[in-house]
Design a protein around this motif. Structure first.
Motif, mmCIF file in Angstrom:
data_model
loop_
_atom_site.group_PDB
_atom_site.id
_atom_site.type_symbol
_atom_site.label_atom_id
_atom_site.label_comp_id
_atom_site.label_asym_id
_atom_site.label_seq_id
_atom_site.Cartn_x
_atom_site.Cartn_y
_atom_site.Cartn_z
ATOM 1 N N VAL A 1 11.625 28.739 52.956
ATOM 2 C CA VAL A 1 10.820 27.711 52.293
ATOM 3 C C VAL A 1 9.332 27.975 52.488
ATOM 4 C CG1 VAL A 1 10.754 26.038 54.200
ATOM 5 C CG2 VAL A 1 10.689 25.235 51.822
ATOM 6 N N ASP A 2 8.956 28.575 53.621
ATOM 7 C CA ASP A 2 7.552 28.912 53.838
ATOM 8 C C ASP A 2 7.105 30.017 52.886
ATOM 9 O OD1 ASP A 2 7.444 27.035 55.851
ATOM 10 O OD2 ASP A 2 7.689 28.482 57.471
ATOM 11 N N VAL A 3 7.961 31.023 52.713
ATOM 12 C CA VAL A 3 7.636 32.118 51.797
ATOM 13 C C VAL A 3 7.486 31.587 50.374
ATOM 14 C CG1 VAL A 3 8.451 34.297 50.810
ATOM 15 C CG2 VAL A 3 8.802 33.819 53.246
ATOM 16 N N VAL A 4 8.413 30.729 49.962
ATOM 17 C CA VAL A 4 8.370 30.166 48.610
ATOM 18 C C VAL A 4 7.121 29.315 48.425
ATOM 19 C CG1 VAL A 4 9.512 28.548 47.043
ATOM 20 C CG2 VAL A 4 10.866 30.276 48.256
ATOM 21 N N THR A 5 6.820 28.471 49.397
ATOM 22 C CA THR A 5 5.661 27.582 49.293
ATOM 23 C C THR A 5 4.367 28.370 49.177
ATOM 24 O OG1 THR A 5 6.806 25.853 50.535
ATOM 25 C CG2 THR A 5 4.399 25.739 50.481
ATOM 26 N N GLU A 6 4.313 29.529 49.793
ATOM 27 C CA GLU A 6 3.119 30.363 49.747
ATOM 28 C C GLU A 6 3.079 31.281 48.530
ATOM 29 O OE1 GLU A 6 2.963 32.315 53.519
ATOM 30 O OE2 GLU A 6 3.069 30.414 54.623
ATOM 31 N N GLY A 7 4.061 31.149 47.629
ATOM 32 C CA GLY A 7 4.026 31.913 46.389
ATOM 33 C C GLY A 7 4.878 33.160 46.382
ATOM 34 N N ALA B 1 14.919 41.406 46.998
ATOM 35 C CA ALA B 1 15.503 40.901 45.755
ATOM 36 C C ALA B 1 14.477 40.778 44.632
ATOM 37 C CB ALA B 1 16.177 39.558 46.001
ATOM 38 N N LYS B 2 13.249 41.230 44.868
ATOM 39 C CA LYS B 2 12.199 41.119 43.864
ATOM 40 C C LYS B 2 12.614 41.804 42.563
ATOM 41 C CE LYS B 2 8.929 39.066 46.284
ATOM 42 N NZ LYS B 2 8.525 37.680 45.972
ATOM 43 N N GLY B 3 12.441 41.093 41.449
ATOM 44 C CA GLY B 3 12.715 41.656 40.145
ATOM 45 C C GLY B 3 14.167 41.674 39.732
ATOM 46 N N ASP C 1 9.188 21.221 45.791
ATOM 47 C CA ASP C 1 7.751 21.029 45.981
ATOM 48 C C ASP C 1 7.041 22.374 46.114
ATOM 49 O OD1 ASP C 1 8.123 18.308 45.929
ATOM 50 O OD2 ASP C 1 7.671 17.975 48.046
ATOM 51 N N GLY C 2 7.578 23.234 46.966
ATOM 52 C CA GLY C 2 6.924 24.514 47.225
ATOM 53 C C GLY C 2 6.864 25.404 46.008
ATOM 54 N N GLN C 3 7.951 25.459 45.249
ATOM 55 C CA GLN C 3 7.985 26.345 44.084
ATOM 56 C C GLN C 3 7.192 25.780 42.915
ATOM 57 O OE1 GLN C 3 8.553 29.268 43.950
ATOM 58 N NE2 GLN C 3 9.428 29.981 42.028
ATOM 59 N N ALA D 1 6.812 33.468 43.127
ATOM 60 C CA ALA D 1 6.019 33.070 41.958
ATOM 61 C C ALA D 1 6.652 33.585 40.673
ATOM 62 C CB ALA D 1 4.593 33.599 42.094
ATOM 63 N N GLY D 2 6.712 32.694 39.673
ATOM 64 C CA GLY D 2 7.227 33.067 38.369
ATOM 65 C C GLY D 2 8.705 32.838 38.169
ATOM 66 N N ILE D 3 9.462 32.563 39.233
ATOM 67 C CA ILE D 3 10.900 32.309 39.102
ATOM 68 C C ILE D 3 11.112 30.835 38.763
ATOM 69 C CG2 ILE D 3 13.120 32.245 40.305
ATOM 70 C CD1 ILE D 3 12.212 34.652 41.932
ATOM 71 N N THR D 4 11.608 30.560 37.581
ATOM 72 C CA THR D 4 11.874 29.192 37.153
ATOM 73 C C THR D 4 13.030 28.623 37.971
ATOM 74 O OG1 THR D 4 11.193 29.807 34.921
ATOM 75 C CG2 THR D 4 12.375 27.738 35.158
#
Length: 498
Positions: free
Chosen positions: A288-294, A208-210, A375-377, A297-300
Protein backbone atom coordinates in the motif's frame (compact mmCIF):
# COMPACT_ATOMS: atom_id res chain seq x y z
CA UNK A 1 -14.21 -30.84 -31.06
CA UNK A 2 -10.63 -29.86 -30.28
CA UNK A 3 -8.64 -26.81 -31.18
CA UNK A 4 -4.84 -26.66 -31.30
CA UNK A 5 -2.74 -23.52 -30.85
CA UNK A 6 1.00 -22.93 -30.85
CA UNK A 7 2.48 -21.35 -27.72
CA UNK A 8 6.05 -20.70 -26.69
CA UNK A 9 6.84 -24.23 -25.48
CA UNK A 10 4.81 -26.32 -27.91
CA UNK A 11 1.35 -27.03 -29.21
CA UNK A 12 -1.68 -27.41 -26.93
CA UNK A 13 -5.08 -28.85 -27.79
CA UNK A 14 -8.22 -27.63 -26.02
CA UNK A 15 -11.87 -28.50 -26.40
CA UNK A 16 -15.13 -26.71 -27.10
CA UNK A 17 -17.22 -25.92 -24.06
CA UNK A 18 -20.27 -25.02 -26.15
CA UNK A 19 -21.60 -21.96 -28.00
CA UNK A 20 -18.28 -21.42 -29.73
CA UNK A 21 -16.28 -21.17 -26.48
CA UNK A 22 -13.04 -23.14 -26.19
CA UNK A 23 -11.02 -24.03 -23.09
CA UNK A 24 -7.44 -25.15 -22.65
CA UNK A 25 -6.97 -26.61 -19.16
CA UNK A 26 -3.91 -27.69 -17.24
CA UNK A 27 -1.31 -25.94 -19.40
CA UNK A 28 2.05 -25.87 -17.54
CA UNK A 29 3.31 -22.30 -17.15
CA UNK A 30 6.43 -23.22 -15.14
CA UNK A 31 8.37 -26.33 -14.29
CA UNK A 32 6.99 -28.56 -11.56
CA UNK A 33 8.37 -27.16 -8.24
CA UNK A 34 9.39 -30.57 -6.88
CA UNK A 35 12.64 -32.15 -5.78
CA UNK A 36 15.48 -29.66 -6.09
CA UNK A 37 12.96 -27.02 -7.28
CA UNK A 38 11.01 -27.16 -4.02
CA UNK A 39 11.39 -23.68 -2.44
CA UNK A 40 12.98 -22.29 -5.56
CA UNK A 41 11.70 -19.48 -7.77
CA UNK A 42 9.57 -20.79 -10.67
CA UNK A 43 11.65 -22.11 -13.55
CA UNK A 44 10.78 -22.30 -17.27
CA UNK A 45 8.94 -25.41 -18.36
CA UNK A 46 10.74 -27.59 -20.88
CA UNK A 47 9.46 -27.49 -24.44
CA UNK A 48 7.58 -30.54 -25.70
CA UNK A 49 7.18 -32.11 -29.11
CA UNK A 50 3.86 -33.03 -30.66
CA UNK A 51 0.53 -31.78 -29.37
CA UNK A 52 -0.13 -31.67 -25.62
CA UNK A 53 -3.69 -32.56 -24.66
CA UNK A 54 -5.03 -29.79 -22.40
CA UNK A 55 -8.61 -30.86 -21.80
CA UNK A 56 -8.37 -31.72 -18.07
CA UNK A 57 -7.63 -29.62 -14.99
CA UNK A 58 -4.13 -29.60 -13.57
CA UNK A 59 -3.66 -30.49 -9.92
CA UNK A 60 -4.23 -27.73 -7.34
CA UNK A 61 -1.44 -26.82 -4.94
CA UNK A 62 -0.83 -29.05 -1.92
CA UNK A 63 -3.34 -27.93 0.71
CA UNK A 64 -5.48 -28.98 3.67
CA UNK A 65 -9.22 -29.41 3.51
CA UNK A 66 -11.23 -26.51 4.94
CA UNK A 67 -14.84 -27.65 5.28
CA UNK A 68 -17.44 -25.08 6.35
CA UNK A 69 -20.76 -25.80 8.09
CA UNK A 70 -23.52 -27.09 5.81
CA UNK A 71 -25.38 -24.28 4.10
CA UNK A 72 -22.66 -21.69 4.56
CA UNK A 73 -21.42 -19.92 1.40
CA UNK A 74 -18.31 -21.86 0.45
CA UNK A 75 -15.07 -19.92 0.03
CA UNK A 76 -13.20 -22.56 -1.97
CA UNK A 77 -13.76 -26.11 -3.07
CA UNK A 78 -12.58 -28.71 -5.55
CA UNK A 79 -15.12 -29.99 -8.09
CA UNK A 80 -15.69 -33.62 -9.03
CA UNK A 81 -12.99 -34.79 -11.39
CA UNK A 82 -10.35 -32.33 -10.17
CA UNK A 83 -7.01 -34.07 -9.47
CA UNK A 84 -5.89 -34.35 -5.89
CA UNK A 85 -3.73 -31.48 -4.59
CA UNK A 86 -0.06 -31.92 -5.38
CA UNK A 87 3.29 -30.15 -5.28
CA UNK A 88 3.20 -30.37 -9.08
CA UNK A 89 0.63 -27.59 -9.42
CA UNK A 90 1.83 -24.77 -11.67
CA UNK A 91 -0.88 -24.99 -14.31
CA UNK A 92 -2.85 -22.30 -16.14
CA UNK A 93 -6.25 -22.41 -17.84
CA UNK A 94 -7.52 -20.33 -20.78
CA UNK A 95 -11.10 -19.96 -22.04
CA UNK A 96 -11.81 -17.90 -25.16
CA UNK A 97 -14.45 -17.34 -27.81
CA UNK A 98 -13.58 -19.04 -31.09
CA UNK A 99 -13.69 -15.69 -32.88
CA UNK A 100 -11.55 -13.83 -30.33
CA UNK A 101 -9.04 -11.46 -31.89
CA UNK A 102 -7.18 -8.84 -29.83
CA UNK A 103 -9.82 -9.47 -27.15
CA UNK A 104 -9.60 -8.11 -23.59
CA UNK A 105 -8.11 -10.55 -21.09
CA UNK A 106 -9.27 -11.22 -17.52
CA UNK A 107 -6.76 -13.03 -15.28
CA UNK A 108 -8.24 -14.48 -12.09
CA UNK A 109 -6.04 -14.88 -8.97
CA UNK A 110 -7.82 -17.35 -6.70
CA UNK A 111 -8.73 -16.91 -3.06
CA UNK A 112 -8.21 -19.21 -0.07
CA UNK A 113 -6.09 -17.39 2.51
CA UNK A 114 -2.83 -18.41 0.79
CA UNK A 115 -3.47 -21.93 2.11
CA UNK A 116 -6.32 -23.42 0.03
CA UNK A 117 -8.02 -23.05 -3.34
CA UNK A 118 -7.41 -23.42 -7.05
CA UNK A 119 -7.90 -21.52 -10.28
CA UNK A 120 -11.34 -23.16 -10.60
CA UNK A 121 -12.79 -21.38 -7.55
CA UNK A 122 -15.66 -18.99 -8.41
CA UNK A 123 -14.64 -18.55 -12.06
CA UNK A 124 -14.98 -22.26 -12.91
CA UNK A 125 -13.97 -22.57 -16.58
CA UNK A 126 -14.75 -18.90 -17.33
CA UNK A 127 -17.14 -19.81 -20.16
CA UNK A 128 -20.02 -17.59 -18.98
CA UNK A 129 -17.86 -14.47 -18.75
CA UNK A 130 -16.10 -15.23 -22.03
CA UNK A 131 -19.39 -15.74 -23.88
CA UNK A 132 -21.16 -12.71 -22.40
CA UNK A 133 -18.33 -10.21 -22.96
CA UNK A 134 -16.11 -11.65 -25.68
CA UNK A 135 -13.19 -11.77 -23.26
CA UNK A 136 -10.39 -14.29 -22.84
CA UNK A 137 -10.51 -15.64 -19.26
CA UNK A 138 -7.41 -17.01 -17.55
CA UNK A 139 -7.01 -18.75 -14.20
CA UNK A 140 -4.10 -20.59 -12.62
CA UNK A 141 -2.80 -22.34 -9.52
CA UNK A 142 0.10 -21.13 -7.39
CA UNK A 143 2.00 -22.60 -4.45
CA UNK A 144 0.26 -22.28 -1.08
CA UNK A 145 1.02 -22.58 2.63
CA UNK A 146 4.64 -23.22 3.60
CA UNK A 147 5.56 -24.43 0.11
CA UNK A 148 4.52 -21.03 -1.21
CA UNK A 149 5.37 -18.67 1.63
CA UNK A 150 7.92 -20.14 4.04
CA UNK A 151 10.95 -17.88 4.50
CA UNK A 152 14.07 -20.05 4.56
CA UNK A 153 17.07 -18.89 6.61
CA UNK A 154 20.07 -17.87 4.56
CA UNK A 155 18.21 -17.63 1.24
CA UNK A 156 18.64 -14.34 -0.62
CA UNK A 157 15.13 -14.37 -2.14
CA UNK A 158 12.65 -16.28 -0.01
CA UNK A 159 9.21 -16.22 1.56
CA UNK A 160 7.18 -15.23 -1.52
CA UNK A 161 7.40 -18.23 -3.85
CA UNK A 162 3.64 -18.19 -4.46
CA UNK A 163 3.82 -14.53 -5.49
CA UNK A 164 6.66 -15.33 -7.88
CA UNK A 165 4.39 -18.06 -9.33
CA UNK A 166 1.70 -15.43 -9.92
CA UNK A 167 4.20 -13.20 -11.71
CA UNK A 168 5.37 -16.17 -13.80
CA UNK A 169 1.75 -16.82 -14.79
CA UNK A 170 1.35 -13.18 -15.85
CA UNK A 171 4.54 -13.42 -17.91
CA UNK A 172 3.11 -16.53 -19.56
CA UNK A 173 -0.04 -14.56 -20.39
CA UNK A 174 2.02 -11.70 -21.82
CA UNK A 175 3.97 -14.09 -24.05
CA UNK A 176 1.22 -16.48 -25.12
CA UNK A 177 -2.27 -15.00 -24.84
CA UNK A 178 -2.26 -13.68 -28.43
CA UNK A 179 -2.29 -17.29 -29.61
CA UNK A 180 -5.72 -17.66 -27.99
CA UNK A 181 -7.07 -14.39 -29.40
CA UNK A 182 -6.23 -12.20 -26.41
CA UNK A 183 -4.53 -8.80 -26.39
CA UNK A 184 -1.50 -8.70 -24.04
CA UNK A 185 -1.96 -4.92 -23.87
CA UNK A 186 -5.51 -5.21 -22.45
CA UNK A 187 -5.06 -7.38 -19.36
CA UNK A 188 -7.12 -7.01 -16.17
CA UNK A 189 -6.01 -8.87 -13.04
CA UNK A 190 -8.84 -9.71 -10.61
CA UNK A 191 -8.77 -11.38 -7.22
CA UNK A 192 -10.87 -11.76 -4.09
CA UNK A 193 -9.59 -12.21 -0.51
CA UNK A 194 -6.04 -13.59 -0.75
CA UNK A 195 -6.41 -13.08 -4.49
CA UNK A 196 -7.18 -9.40 -3.87
CA UNK A 197 -4.25 -9.05 -1.49
CA UNK A 198 -2.23 -10.61 -4.32
CA UNK A 199 -3.57 -8.02 -6.76
CA UNK A 200 -2.18 -5.26 -4.53
CA UNK A 201 1.12 -7.11 -4.30
CA UNK A 202 1.26 -7.36 -8.08
CA UNK A 203 0.44 -3.66 -8.46
CA UNK A 204 3.38 -2.88 -6.18
CA UNK A 205 5.83 -5.44 -7.56
CA UNK A 206 8.65 -4.18 -9.78
CA UNK A 207 8.68 -7.64 -11.39
CA UNK A 208 5.08 -7.28 -12.64
CA UNK A 209 5.53 -3.92 -14.38
CA UNK A 210 3.84 -3.84 -17.78
CA UNK A 211 2.18 -7.23 -17.40
CA UNK A 212 -1.33 -5.82 -16.80
CA UNK A 213 -3.11 -2.52 -17.28
CA UNK A 214 -6.13 -2.83 -14.99
CA UNK A 215 -6.83 -4.37 -11.58
CA UNK A 216 -9.97 -5.40 -9.73
CA UNK A 217 -9.88 -6.15 -6.01
CA UNK A 218 -12.59 -7.77 -3.89
CA UNK A 219 -12.12 -7.84 -0.12
CA UNK A 220 -8.46 -6.97 -0.34
CA UNK A 221 -6.16 -4.07 0.39
CA UNK A 222 -2.41 -3.75 0.26
CA UNK A 223 -1.37 -4.56 3.81
CA UNK A 224 -1.17 -8.32 4.28
CA UNK A 225 2.49 -9.27 3.98
CA UNK A 226 4.84 -10.73 6.56
CA UNK A 227 7.37 -8.61 8.39
CA UNK A 228 10.85 -10.06 8.83
CA UNK A 229 10.00 -10.86 12.45
CA UNK A 230 6.71 -12.56 11.58
CA UNK A 231 8.38 -14.62 8.86
CA UNK A 232 11.19 -15.64 11.23
CA UNK A 233 8.79 -16.74 13.98
CA UNK A 234 6.58 -18.78 11.64
CA UNK A 235 9.59 -20.51 10.10
CA UNK A 236 11.05 -21.35 13.52
CA UNK A 237 7.74 -22.76 14.73
CA UNK A 238 7.21 -24.76 11.55
CA UNK A 239 10.68 -26.29 11.82
CA UNK A 240 10.05 -27.07 15.49
CA UNK A 241 6.85 -28.94 14.66
CA UNK A 242 8.64 -30.88 11.91
CA UNK A 243 11.57 -31.62 14.21
CA UNK A 244 14.10 -30.72 11.56
CA UNK A 245 16.35 -27.98 10.25
CA UNK A 246 15.98 -25.81 7.16
CA UNK A 247 18.73 -27.64 5.25
CA UNK A 248 16.76 -30.92 5.44
CA UNK A 249 13.36 -29.61 4.36
CA UNK A 250 13.62 -30.88 0.80
CA UNK A 251 13.99 -34.44 2.11
CA UNK A 252 10.65 -34.43 3.95
CA UNK A 253 7.58 -35.93 2.32
CA UNK A 254 4.76 -33.72 1.14
CA UNK A 255 2.40 -35.51 3.53
CA UNK A 256 4.57 -34.61 6.52
CA UNK A 257 4.92 -31.03 5.36
CA UNK A 258 1.13 -30.78 5.20
CA UNK A 259 0.72 -32.44 8.60
CA UNK A 260 3.04 -29.86 10.17
CA UNK A 261 1.08 -27.06 8.50
CA UNK A 262 -2.12 -28.42 10.04
CA UNK A 263 -0.42 -28.71 13.42
CA UNK A 264 0.16 -24.94 13.45
CA UNK A 265 -3.43 -24.06 12.57
CA UNK A 266 -6.34 -25.53 10.65
CA UNK A 267 -9.43 -24.32 8.84
CA UNK A 268 -10.35 -20.65 8.85
CA UNK A 269 -8.13 -20.11 11.92
CA UNK A 270 -5.17 -20.50 9.57
CA UNK A 271 -6.49 -17.92 7.10
CA UNK A 272 -3.91 -15.22 7.95
CA UNK A 273 -1.00 -17.41 9.05
CA UNK A 274 0.66 -17.76 5.63
CA UNK A 275 1.41 -14.66 3.55
CA UNK A 276 4.16 -13.33 1.28
CA UNK A 277 7.29 -11.89 2.79
CA UNK A 278 8.95 -8.72 1.58
CA UNK A 279 11.68 -10.61 -0.25
CA UNK A 280 13.46 -7.71 -1.95
CA UNK A 281 12.53 -8.94 -5.43
CA UNK A 282 8.80 -9.51 -5.91
CA UNK A 283 8.11 -7.16 -2.99
CA UNK A 284 10.39 -4.42 -1.79
CA UNK A 285 8.12 -2.69 0.75
CA UNK A 286 4.58 -2.74 2.10
CA UNK A 287 2.44 -2.73 -1.07
CA UNK A 288 0.00 0.00 0.00
CA UNK A 289 2.95 2.34 0.59
CA UNK A 290 4.35 1.63 -2.87
CA UNK A 291 0.93 2.21 -4.46
CA UNK A 292 0.31 5.41 -2.50
CA UNK A 293 3.64 6.79 -3.68
CA UNK A 294 2.78 6.11 -7.32
CA UNK A 295 4.37 2.71 -7.85
CA UNK A 296 1.32 1.50 -9.79
CA UNK A 297 0.66 4.76 -11.64
CA UNK A 298 -1.64 4.35 -14.62
CA UNK A 299 -3.23 1.05 -13.55
CA UNK A 300 -7.00 1.53 -13.46
CA UNK A 301 -8.46 0.03 -10.27
CA UNK A 302 -11.91 -1.29 -9.32
CA UNK A 303 -12.02 -1.92 -5.54
CA UNK A 304 -14.91 -3.66 -3.77
CA UNK A 305 -15.66 -5.27 -0.42
CA UNK A 306 -18.69 -6.96 1.13
CA UNK A 307 -20.76 -5.16 3.76
CA UNK A 308 -20.64 -7.95 6.37
CA UNK A 309 -17.23 -9.44 5.62
CA UNK A 310 -16.28 -11.31 8.76
CA UNK A 311 -19.66 -12.73 9.70
CA UNK A 312 -18.45 -15.68 7.58
CA UNK A 313 -15.63 -16.27 10.06
CA UNK A 314 -17.89 -15.75 13.06
CA UNK A 315 -20.38 -18.35 11.83
CA UNK A 316 -17.62 -20.87 11.17
CA UNK A 317 -15.35 -20.09 14.14
CA UNK A 318 -17.56 -18.75 16.96
CA UNK A 319 -14.73 -17.15 18.95
CA UNK A 320 -13.72 -14.92 16.03
CA UNK A 321 -15.33 -11.75 17.36
CA UNK A 322 -13.89 -12.33 20.83
CA UNK A 323 -10.39 -11.74 19.46
CA UNK A 324 -11.23 -8.13 18.55
CA UNK A 325 -10.53 -6.69 22.01
CA UNK A 326 -7.10 -8.29 22.28
CA UNK A 327 -6.05 -7.53 18.70
CA UNK A 328 -7.13 -3.89 18.92
CA UNK A 329 -5.28 -3.47 22.22
CA UNK A 330 -2.15 -5.01 20.70
CA UNK A 331 -2.47 -2.66 17.74
CA UNK A 332 -3.42 0.61 19.45
CA UNK A 333 -3.12 0.20 23.23
CA UNK A 334 -5.99 0.27 25.71
CA UNK A 335 -6.99 3.87 25.01
CA UNK A 336 -6.91 3.41 21.26
CA UNK A 337 -8.96 0.23 21.52
CA UNK A 338 -11.57 1.89 23.73
CA UNK A 339 -11.81 4.91 21.46
CA UNK A 340 -12.37 2.69 18.45
CA UNK A 341 -15.10 0.65 20.12
CA UNK A 342 -16.77 3.81 21.41
CA UNK A 343 -16.81 5.29 17.90
CA UNK A 344 -18.49 2.17 16.54
CA UNK A 345 -21.02 2.09 19.37
CA UNK A 346 -21.91 5.75 18.80
CA UNK A 347 -22.26 5.33 15.03
CA UNK A 348 -24.24 2.08 15.22
CA UNK A 349 -26.24 2.02 18.47
CA UNK A 350 -28.47 -0.77 17.14
CA UNK A 351 -25.52 -3.22 16.88
CA UNK A 352 -24.96 -5.46 19.90
CA UNK A 353 -21.61 -6.36 21.43
CA UNK A 354 -21.03 -9.38 19.17
CA UNK A 355 -21.99 -7.52 16.01
CA UNK A 356 -19.76 -4.58 16.86
CA UNK A 357 -16.78 -6.87 17.29
CA UNK A 358 -17.48 -8.58 13.97
CA UNK A 359 -17.63 -5.12 12.38
CA UNK A 360 -14.24 -4.25 13.90
CA UNK A 361 -12.80 -7.48 12.55
CA UNK A 362 -14.25 -6.77 9.09
CA UNK A 363 -12.75 -3.30 9.09
CA UNK A 364 -9.32 -4.45 10.28
CA UNK A 365 -9.07 -7.35 7.84
CA UNK A 366 -10.71 -5.99 4.68
CA UNK A 367 -12.66 -2.74 4.67
CA UNK A 368 -10.08 -0.19 5.80
CA UNK A 369 -7.29 -1.84 3.76
CA UNK A 370 -9.56 -1.62 0.70
CA UNK A 371 -10.28 2.07 1.40
CA UNK A 372 -6.58 2.82 1.78
CA UNK A 373 -5.68 1.02 -1.42
CA UNK A 374 -8.35 2.99 -3.30
CA UNK A 375 -7.24 6.23 -1.65
CA UNK A 376 -3.60 5.63 -2.53
CA UNK A 377 -4.19 4.68 -6.15
CA UNK A 378 -6.73 7.46 -6.80
CA UNK A 379 -3.92 10.03 -6.90
CA UNK A 380 -2.19 8.16 -9.74
CA UNK A 381 -4.91 6.52 -11.85
CA UNK A 382 -8.65 6.18 -12.34
CA UNK A 383 -10.30 4.33 -9.43
CA UNK A 384 -13.83 2.95 -9.08
CA UNK A 385 -15.15 1.77 -5.71
CA UNK A 386 -18.10 -0.45 -4.79
CA UNK A 387 -19.65 -2.50 -2.00
CA UNK A 388 -21.71 -5.69 -2.22
CA UNK A 389 -24.60 -5.81 0.25
CA UNK A 390 -26.56 -8.80 -1.04
CA UNK A 391 -28.42 -9.83 0.97
CA UNK A 392 -27.81 -13.57 0.79
CA UNK A 393 -31.03 -15.56 0.97
CA UNK A 394 -32.10 -19.18 1.33
CA UNK A 395 -29.60 -20.02 4.06
CA UNK A 396 -30.58 -22.71 6.61
CA UNK A 397 -32.47 -21.38 9.65
CA UNK A 398 -30.14 -23.41 11.83
CA UNK A 399 -27.25 -21.34 10.49
CA UNK A 400 -28.95 -17.96 10.10
CA UNK A 401 -32.37 -17.41 11.71
CA UNK A 402 -34.69 -16.27 8.93
CA UNK A 403 -32.31 -17.54 6.25
CA UNK A 404 -31.22 -14.03 5.16
CA UNK A 405 -27.84 -12.47 5.76
CA UNK A 406 -26.07 -9.32 4.60
CA UNK A 407 -23.34 -10.26 2.13
CA UNK A 408 -20.33 -11.92 3.75
CA UNK A 409 -16.75 -12.40 2.64
CA UNK A 410 -16.11 -13.52 -0.96
CA UNK A 411 -19.80 -13.99 -1.84
CA UNK A 412 -19.57 -11.37 -4.61
CA UNK A 413 -17.17 -13.27 -6.89
CA UNK A 414 -19.59 -15.91 -8.11
CA UNK A 415 -22.03 -13.26 -9.33
CA UNK A 416 -19.21 -11.40 -11.05
CA UNK A 417 -18.34 -14.48 -13.09
CA UNK A 418 -21.63 -16.34 -13.42
CA UNK A 419 -24.22 -13.54 -13.35
CA UNK A 420 -27.74 -14.05 -12.04
CA UNK A 421 -30.58 -12.00 -10.65
CA UNK A 422 -30.42 -8.70 -8.80
CA UNK A 423 -27.00 -7.56 -7.64
CA UNK A 424 -25.30 -10.67 -9.05
CA UNK A 425 -26.36 -9.75 -12.56
CA UNK A 426 -25.44 -6.11 -12.03
CA UNK A 427 -21.93 -6.98 -10.83
CA UNK A 428 -21.53 -9.35 -13.77
CA UNK A 429 -22.41 -6.52 -16.16
CA UNK A 430 -20.20 -4.01 -14.33
CA UNK A 431 -17.13 -6.26 -14.38
CA UNK A 432 -17.77 -7.06 -18.02
CA UNK A 433 -17.85 -3.36 -18.85
CA UNK A 434 -14.73 -2.73 -16.78
CA UNK A 435 -12.72 -5.50 -18.40
CA UNK A 436 -13.73 -4.48 -21.92
CA UNK A 437 -13.71 -0.66 -21.61
CA UNK A 438 -11.99 0.29 -18.33
CA UNK A 439 -15.25 1.79 -17.07
CA UNK A 440 -17.74 -0.28 -15.00
CA UNK A 441 -20.76 1.85 -15.95
CA UNK A 442 -23.06 -0.75 -17.48
CA UNK A 443 -26.61 -0.55 -18.78
CA UNK A 444 -29.17 -0.58 -15.97
CA UNK A 445 -26.84 0.82 -13.32
CA UNK A 446 -27.08 4.28 -11.76
CA UNK A 447 -24.40 6.67 -12.99
CA UNK A 448 -21.17 5.58 -11.28
CA UNK A 449 -18.70 8.45 -10.72
CA UNK A 450 -14.98 7.89 -10.42
CA UNK A 451 -13.66 7.57 -6.88
CA UNK A 452 -11.73 10.43 -5.31
CA UNK A 453 -10.86 11.16 -1.70
CA UNK A 454 -12.94 14.34 -1.96
CA UNK A 455 -16.29 12.57 -2.29
CA UNK A 456 -15.54 8.81 -2.06
CA UNK A 457 -18.34 7.87 -4.48
CA UNK A 458 -19.21 4.21 -4.00
CA UNK A 459 -21.62 1.95 -5.91
CA UNK A 460 -23.70 -0.10 -3.45
CA UNK A 461 -24.80 -3.33 -5.12
CA UNK A 462 -28.04 -4.38 -3.40
CA UNK A 463 -30.70 -6.80 -4.58
CA UNK A 464 -33.49 -4.33 -3.89
CA UNK A 465 -31.88 -0.92 -4.41
CA UNK A 466 -28.49 -0.57 -6.08
CA UNK A 467 -27.35 3.03 -5.65
CA UNK A 468 -24.36 5.35 -5.34
CA UNK A 469 -23.41 6.74 -1.94
CA UNK A 470 -20.80 9.32 -1.06
CA UNK A 471 -18.44 8.01 1.65
CA UNK A 472 -20.69 5.23 3.01
CA UNK A 473 -20.36 4.59 6.75
CA UNK A 474 -18.14 7.65 7.02
CA UNK A 475 -18.06 7.71 10.86
CA UNK A 476 -16.70 4.16 10.89
CA UNK A 477 -14.03 5.00 8.31
CA UNK A 478 -13.01 8.12 10.21
CA UNK A 479 -12.58 6.10 13.41
CA UNK A 480 -9.51 4.51 11.77
CA UNK A 481 -7.96 7.78 10.59
CA UNK A 482 -4.37 8.06 11.75
CA UNK A 483 -4.23 4.46 12.93
CA UNK A 484 -1.43 2.28 11.60
CA UNK A 485 -0.92 -1.36 12.45
CA UNK A 486 0.86 -4.48 11.28
CA UNK A 487 -1.49 -7.09 9.86
CA UNK A 488 -1.30 -10.20 12.01
CA UNK A 489 -2.90 -13.62 12.29
CA UNK A 490 -5.99 -12.63 14.36
CA UNK A 491 -5.90 -15.74 16.57
CA UNK A 492 -3.05 -16.42 18.97
CA UNK A 493 -0.91 -19.47 18.33
CA UNK A 494 1.79 -21.35 20.19
CA UNK A 495 5.33 -20.24 19.43
CA UNK A 496 4.55 -16.53 19.64
CA UNK A 497 3.00 -16.38 16.17
CA UNK A 498 1.03 -13.18 15.70
Amino acid sequence: MGRTVQISRGQVRGHERGDGIFSWLGVPYAAAPVGDLRWQLPQPVEAWSGVRDCTAWGAPALQPQTPLPAGMPQVTGLPAGMPQPSEDCLYINVTAPAAAENAPVLVWVHLGGYQTGSGYDKVEDGAVFAKDFGAVVVSFNYRLGPLGFLALPGEKTTGAYGLHDQIAALRWVHENIAAFGGDPGRVTVYGVSAGAKSVANLMASPMAKGLFQQAASGSGGGDHVATDEQARIITAEYLRVLGTTADRLRDISAANLLAAQNALAQGLRATWLWRPAVDGAALTRLPVDVVTEGGAAGITLLAQHCVNECELFQLAVPDSCEQSDRVMEENFGENGRDQLFAAYADAQPDRDRRQTRVDIMSADRYIIPTVRLADGQSAHATVWRSRFDGPLTGLPDTLVPGGTLAAVHSTDARGVFQGGDGADGQMHAAWGAFVTTGNPNAAGLPDWPKYTTADRSTMIFHNELTRVESDPQAPLRKAWDGKEWVSGTWWEFDGGIR
